[in-house]
Design an enzyme around this catalytic site. Structure first.
Site, mmCIF file in Angstrom:
data_model
loop_
_atom_site.group_PDB
_atom_site.id
_atom_site.type_symbol
_atom_site.label_atom_id
_atom_site.label_comp_id
_atom_site.label_asym_id
_atom_site.label_seq_id
_atom_site.Cartn_x
_atom_site.Cartn_y
_atom_site.Cartn_z
ATOM 1 N N ARG A 282 0.846 -0.680 -0.060
ATOM 2 C CA ARG A 282 0.351 -0.368 -0.174
ATOM 3 C C ARG A 282 0.739 1.575 0.061
ATOM 4 O O ARG A 282 2.063 1.100 0.048
ATOM 5 C CB ARG A 282 -1.467 -0.064 1.565
ATOM 6 N N GLY A 283 0.611 2.691 -0.279
ATOM 7 C CA GLY A 283 0.982 3.369 -0.472
ATOM 8 C C GLY A 283 1.191 3.805 -1.756
ATOM 9 O O GLY A 283 1.340 3.094 -2.741
ATOM 10 N N ALA A 284 -0.301 5.331 -2.198
ATOM 11 C CA ALA A 284 0.827 5.717 -3.206
ATOM 12 C C ALA A 284 2.351 5.070 -5.104
ATOM 13 O O ALA A 284 1.914 4.522 -5.634
ATOM 14 C CB ALA A 284 0.217 6.742 -3.427
ATOM 15 N N ARG B 202 -7.547 -0.240 -6.944
ATOM 16 C CA ARG B 202 -7.472 1.044 -5.903
ATOM 17 C C ARG B 202 -7.455 2.243 -6.225
ATOM 18 O O ARG B 202 -6.758 2.288 -6.961
ATOM 19 C CB ARG B 202 -6.467 1.222 -4.504
ATOM 20 N N GLN C 109 -2.016 2.537 10.228
ATOM 21 C CA GLN C 109 -1.011 2.297 9.610
ATOM 22 C C GLN C 109 0.287 2.820 10.185
ATOM 23 O O GLN C 109 1.098 3.097 10.400
ATOM 24 C CB GLN C 109 -1.106 3.168 7.979
ATOM 25 N N ASP D 12 -2.021 10.821 -1.524
ATOM 26 C CA ASP D 12 -2.531 10.224 -2.753
ATOM 27 C C ASP D 12 -2.492 10.520 -4.150
ATOM 28 O O ASP D 12 -2.294 10.120 -5.636
ATOM 29 C CB ASP D 12 -3.461 9.147 -2.338
ATOM 30 N N ASN E 257 -5.170 12.313 0.398
ATOM 31 C CA ASN E 257 -4.678 11.548 1.255
ATOM 32 C C ASN E 257 -5.282 10.670 2.239
ATOM 33 O O ASN E 257 -6.267 10.731 2.594
ATOM 34 C CB ASN E 257 -3.576 12.247 2.405
ATOM 35 N N LYS E 258 -4.317 9.926 3.287
ATOM 36 C CA LYS E 258 -5.243 9.263 4.568
ATOM 37 C C LYS E 258 -6.274 9.423 4.933
ATOM 38 O O LYS E 258 -6.268 11.351 5.050
ATOM 39 C CB LYS E 258 -4.264 8.180 5.288
HETATM 40 O O1 MRU Z 1 -4.555 2.838 2.167
HETATM 41 P P1 MRU Z 1 -2.980 3.481 2.640
HETATM 42 O O2 MRU Z 1 -2.048 2.654 3.224
HETATM 43 O O3 MRU Z 1 -2.351 2.520 0.810
HETATM 44 O O4 MRU Z 1 -3.025 5.258 2.099
HETATM 45 C C1 MRU Z 1 -1.671 5.867 2.648
HETATM 46 C C2 MRU Z 1 -1.110 7.073 2.592
HETATM 47 O O5 MRU Z 1 -2.925 7.399 2.698
HETATM 48 C C3 MRU Z 1 0.102 7.675 2.209
HETATM 49 O O6 MRU Z 1 -0.536 8.708 3.158
HETATM 50 C C4 MRU Z 1 0.359 8.142 0.874
HETATM 51 O O7 MRU Z 1 -0.281 7.221 0.339
HETATM 52 C C5 MRU Z 1 1.563 8.876 0.375
HETATM 53 S S1 MRU Z 1 2.880 7.212 0.236
HETATM 54 C C6 MRU Z 1 3.860 7.860 -0.263
#
Ligand code: MRU
Length: 367
Positions: free
Chosen positions: A56-58, A93, A205, A246, A256-257
């Site tokens: 996960r993470g963009a 996603r 997370q 994201d 973002n999250k």
């Molecule tokens: O749902 P996730 O864990 O994939 O969400 C991740 C985030 O929101 C991060 O802050 C974002 O992807 C930046 S990652 C370098």
């Protein structure tokens, strides 16, 4: 350039398997209680790893999808196979634009090649995306470090107290991360930093990934409940907030999250800088307005239950709400550009605005 250390060893979130027919990814659903790699070697495996948030993470979602598309072409290099694989991976996603960006890069390379060459071409493109991601995150680290040095210059030797939300470290990218890259650089250079990591309900997370990876590198970190951030900001106990993204629109709105928006509001109310770190692959130049960013809605189960380690060492999931209660689970929110002090990219820092972004990416200026 050295990479982030995990208990003294350089580590990446994703590595190519030695046989060149798969990738080995850290299974993030098992952290912080187990550090294990799993092999992804099919289209279905890549789609599953992204949807279940094994990765996960963009940035990492984009890199995994790129390799997933290459692996799909190993099995079926036809035009139909290519289109179907792109559609499967794109559906995993919806919010992180890096996914679509990486798929389009690999698709464009593959479609221009003969079917017999498509796997090789796509694999090389996926590898290029991964290596570019590492380089971009390293540069984000350098530009963000300059901001942290400014804070340090005003804090007369006291630790720089940084608030972060979710996980935007090396686990969310291939190495370094985005928001955490400047923190790793500052720590490695001996700048005193102390990170306050929001736990980041519902999937935690911050607790399971950010606290883990910072501690594994040696960076001082304190976990706080999501609801504590406003209090710390109000009391002047945070010098700056730094988060990842994201998707960022061409005018600088930031998806973002979930929960990021509340932190940005509180930071603005208390005059604390709110920085957003991102690579170019996170900018959606097709969107002006953050309200148009698709927001992923995940299973209500993630809100109704939490996972953790029991006293006897078993990792268990337990209910936190009465039976029958329903939940909503929007996974991201949008922080308007007006609440963002600066965007920190691989090309430098800029205002969160169209002019700010175009000053760093002049090639995007309409002719
Ligand atoms: O749902 P996730 O864990 O994939 O969400 C991740 C985030 O929101 C991060 O802050 C974002 O992807 C930046 S990652 C370098």
């Amino acid at each position: 350039m050295r990479v982030v250390q995990v208990f003294g060893r350089s580590t990446r979130s994703l590595e190519e398997a030695p046989d060149g027919r798969g990738v080995l990814v850290v299974d993030q659903t098992r952290l912080p209680f187990a550090f294990e790699r799993v092999r992804v070697d099919t289209l279905a495996g890549a789609a599953d790893a992204i949807s279940r948030m094994v990765v996960r993470g963009a940035p990492l979602i984009g890199v995994t999808a790129a390799y997933g598309l290459a692996l799909a072409l190993a099995a079926d290099p036809s035009d139909t196979g290519l289109s179907a694989a792109v559609a499967t991976l794109a559906a995993t996603r919806p919010t992180a634009v890096n996914l679509r960006w990486a798929l389009e890069r690999v698709r464009a390379r593959a479609v221009a090649a003969a079917p017999s060459a498509r796997f090789d071409v796509a694999w090389r493109e996926a590898r290029a995306i991964a290596e570019e991601d590492v380089a971009m995150c390293a540069r984000i680290g350098e530009h963000g470090l300059a901001l942290l040095r400014d804070v340090a210059a005003r804090s007369s030797g006291a630790p720089i107290r940084l608030l972060t939300h979710c996980n935007a470290g090396w686990l969310a990218a291939v190495d370094w991360g985005t928001a955490l890259a400047p923190i790793y650089r500052a720590y490695d250079e001996g700048l005193p930093v102390h990170v306050f990591a929001d736990e980041t309900r519902p999937r935690n997370q911050g607790a399971s990934l950010t606290a883990w990876e910072l501690a594994a590198h040696g960076v001082p970190v304190t976990l706080v409940a999501d609801n504590a951030a406003g209090h710390l900001l109000q009391r002047g106990e945070i010098d700056a907030c730094i988060v990842g993204a994201d998707r960022v629109t061409r005018r600088g709105d930031v998806a973002n999250k979930i929960g990021t928006y509340l932190k940005a509001l509180a930071a603005r109310a208390h005059g604390v800088p709110f920085w957003v770190a991102l690579p170019a692959s996170t900018i959606d130049w097709t969107l002006d307005d953050g309200a148009r960013i698709p927001i992923e809605e995940r299973s209500e189960d993630e809100v109704l239950r939490v996972a953790g380690r029991a006293e006897d060492g078993r990792v268990v999931r337990v209910a936190v709400a009465p039976p029958g209660v329903r939940a909503r689970n929007p996974a991201f929110d949008v922080t308007p550009a007006a609440l963002v002090t600066a965007l920190v990219t691989e090309r430098g820092s800029c205002a969160a605005s169209e002019e700010g972004l175009l000053s760093l990416y002049p090639e995007r200026r309409p002719a």
